[in-house]
Design an enzyme around this catalytic site. Structure first.
Site, PDB file in Angstrom:
ATOM      1  N   ASN A 451       0.763  -1.243   0.000  1.00  0.00           N
ATOM      2  CA  ASN A 451       0.000   0.000   0.000  1.00  0.00           C
ATOM      3  C   ASN A 451       0.799   1.302   0.000  1.00  0.00           C
ATOM      4  OD1 ASN A 451      -2.677  -1.282   0.259  1.00  0.00           O
ATOM      5  ND2 ASN A 451      -1.866  -1.917   2.237  1.00  0.00           N
ATOM      6  N   TYR A 452       2.082   1.232   0.327  1.00  0.00           N
ATOM      7  CA  TYR A 452       2.825   2.481   0.492  1.00  0.00           C
ATOM      8  C   TYR A 452       4.031   2.654  -0.415  1.00  0.00           C
ATOM      9  CZ  TYR A 452       0.014   3.509   4.567  1.00  0.00           C
ATOM     10  OH  TYR A 452      -1.034   3.800   5.391  1.00  0.00           O
ATOM     11  N   LEU A 453       4.555   1.539  -0.912  1.00  0.00           N
ATOM     12  CA  LEU A 453       5.785   1.646  -1.681  1.00  0.00           C
ATOM     13  C   LEU A 453       5.497   1.647  -3.167  1.00  0.00           C
ATOM     14  CD1 LEU A 453       7.860  -0.824   0.475  1.00  0.00           C
ATOM     15  CD2 LEU A 453       7.809   1.669   0.575  1.00  0.00           C
TER      16      LEU A 453
END
Length: 494
Positions: A451-453
DNA sequence: CGAAAGACTTGGAAAAATTTTT
DNA sequence: AAAAATTTTTCCAAGTCTTTCG
């Protein structure tokens, strides 16, 4: 006493008059038999003969094939969750006020279908009707219903591998990349606002500093008594921080201790810049522990301000940005081109881990952790022994070759050398594995990876250092990140 | 405007599937 | 081939942020 025996009102409400005559106090009931019944049933299913299991699997595959896909813009796309949730007891996480309430079965009469006007409208089960059939192409969900615990809407949506979700994901990272261009200005700005005459602005600037520096979540206010007591940045209370003028040789230290999303504890001691410290003292003046730290701030005013600083900017973009930029920096710092693949993967995992720690993605230590660590150590010891042996053999072979000087004994030396090198490599790999495992004991890497990278950072890294993408992303992940695998070359920069 | 509703992303644990070891 | 270990998938929420409502 099981957690569920605490909250039974909703179950009592479901009972018939007859049942209520027999059962007056649920907390006096003994549930061991029904528990055993389900445990046994589970065992029985596991012990089923191979052919039976095969049949079950085929049936599941058939369901997936029939109901698991939809047509969107002419493409067949996989659906994420194509079944409604079964009835059961609501657990919730942490100390949840609604724990143990009865989650009702979803009936066709509860379900709204959303599809195209000209599509084949799904038939409700015989004898039933849908709540509604609508044709709204401004939203992405295919079906929805209202769940009875929180009275919130649940949706059937597409799988992350779908084009629709992929494009949304890409957009998300593009917004974060735009932040990269203005973040210095924003940081300068909030430092300036720490000195503002307006309390409102000061609070906003300090909160933003936390969101940026510590990757805290925005922290929307929640309805009391409806959910567990958790907070994010804007909803922090005085009791969640402690100020230390000096701690462990550092100045102006803020000690955070609060429960965040999913009741995961956030504990951190952070040295902050002096004006932040002074401001926090000011914000805490004449307040009770239970009072809001940022009493002049909420997520909607904060986000409104962020929107003015950059189009599309909200609090969570900082998390995405800081996570991705950290991965990129860490990969750069940790990877050596001459390392072997195993060492490169350790570097990747460490970079991933740095992000997970920043985002406070924690997990419980796996139940088998100690044992599996021990097993690994045993393997390492065995390998070391083999290695020592191989060294001796090489020594002997060398002596032998020196004495005899024939071709055969010389080639034997080469052979022993090769064996030694192979063993050394294997030992290295095991040690690497052990290090990785130990460092990862309580860190959950999955959420940040998913979800973030920005996946293009990982894809570019793989290409640059000759690491197969399959070593970093499994099949599902490759499907989700197909857009990035397609798009990024080794030159990609976040 | 603030509150509620709605839509969509992010989250860890547990179950299931797969791989490795015995 | 069974058991154990590891990886992947599913489950079931719990957040964020936007839109609508009163």
């Amino acid at each position: 006493m099981s957690p569920f025996q605490m909250k039974f009102t909703s179950i009592m409400m479901e009972m018939t008059v007859e049942e209520k005559k027999i059962i007056k106090r649920l907390d006096k009931c003994d549930f061991t038999e029904i528990h055993k019944y389900f445990v046994d049933k589970n065992e029985a299913r596991k012990a089923l003969p191979k052919e039976e299991k095969q049949k079950l699997k085929e049936e599941a595959d058939r369901l997936q094939e029939e109901f698991g896909y939809c047509i969107l813009d002419g493409h067949r796309e996989k659906i994420g969750n194509f079944k409604t949730e079964p009835p059961g007891l609501f657990r919730g996480r942490g100390d949840h006020p609604k724990m143990g309430m009865l989650k009702k079965r979803i009936m066709p009469e509860d379900v709204i279908i959303n599809c195209s006007r000209d599509s084949k409208i799904p038939e409700p089960p015989p004898g039933h009707k849908w709540k509604e059939v609508r044709f709204d192409n401004t939203v992405t969900w295919l079906a929805s219903w209202t769940e009875n615990i929180q009275n919130s809407i649940k949706y059937i949506m597409l799988n992350p591998s779908s084009k629709l979700k992929g494009e949304k994901d890409w957009q998300k990272y593009e917004v974060a990349r735009r932040l990269k261009g203005v973040v210095d200005k924003i940081r300068f700005q909030y430092r300036f606002d720490w000195k503002s005459r307006e309390m409102r602005k000061r609070q906003r600037a300090v909160a933003l500093y936390f969101i940026d520096k510590l990757a805290l979540r925005a922290g929307n206010e929640k309805e009391e008594g409806e959910t567990a007591d958790t907070v994010g940045c804007c909803s922090l209370r005085v009791e969640h921080i402690q100020l230390h003028h000096e701690l462990d040789g550092q100045e102006h230290v803020v000690e955070f201790d609060f429960l965040g999303k999913d009741c995961i504890r956030y504990y951190n001691k952070v040295p902050v810049e002096k004006p932040v410290f002074k401001n926090l003292q000011l914000f805490m003046e004449n307040k009770d522990p239970g009072d809001d730290l940022f009493d002049r701030l909420n997520t909607s005013t904060l986000n409104k301000h962020l929107q003015d600083l950059m189009d599309g900017l909200t609090a969570k973009v900082f998390r995405t940005y800081n996570a991705s930029i950290t991965l990129q920096e860490q990969l750069k710092a940790l990877t050596s081109a001459e390392d072997n693949i195993a060492a490169k993967i350790l570097s990747y995992n460490r970079a991933n881990r740095a992000v997970a720690i920043l985002c406070n993605h924690q997990r419980a230590t796996p139940k088998t952790f100690e044992k599996s660590m021990q097993n690994l150590q045993t393997k390492i010891d065995a390998k070391k022994e083999q290695l020592a042996m191989a060294k001796q053999e090489l020594k002997r072979a060398k002596a032998d070759a020196k004495a005899r000087k024939d071709v055969k004994s010389k080639s034997n030396v080469d052979k022993k050398k090769k064996l030694l090198a192979k063993l050394e490599e294997q030992l290295m790999k095991l040690c690497t594995q052990a290090t990785d495992k130990e460092e990862n004991k309580q860190v959950a890497l999955g959420t940040s990876k998913l979800n973030y990278l920005d996946p293009r950072i990982s894809v570019a890294w793989c290409k640059k250092f000759g690491v197969p993408v399959e070593k970093i992303y499994n099949k599902t992940q490759r499907e989700k990140f197909a857009w990035a695998i397609d798009m990024a070359d080794e030159e990609f920069e976040f």
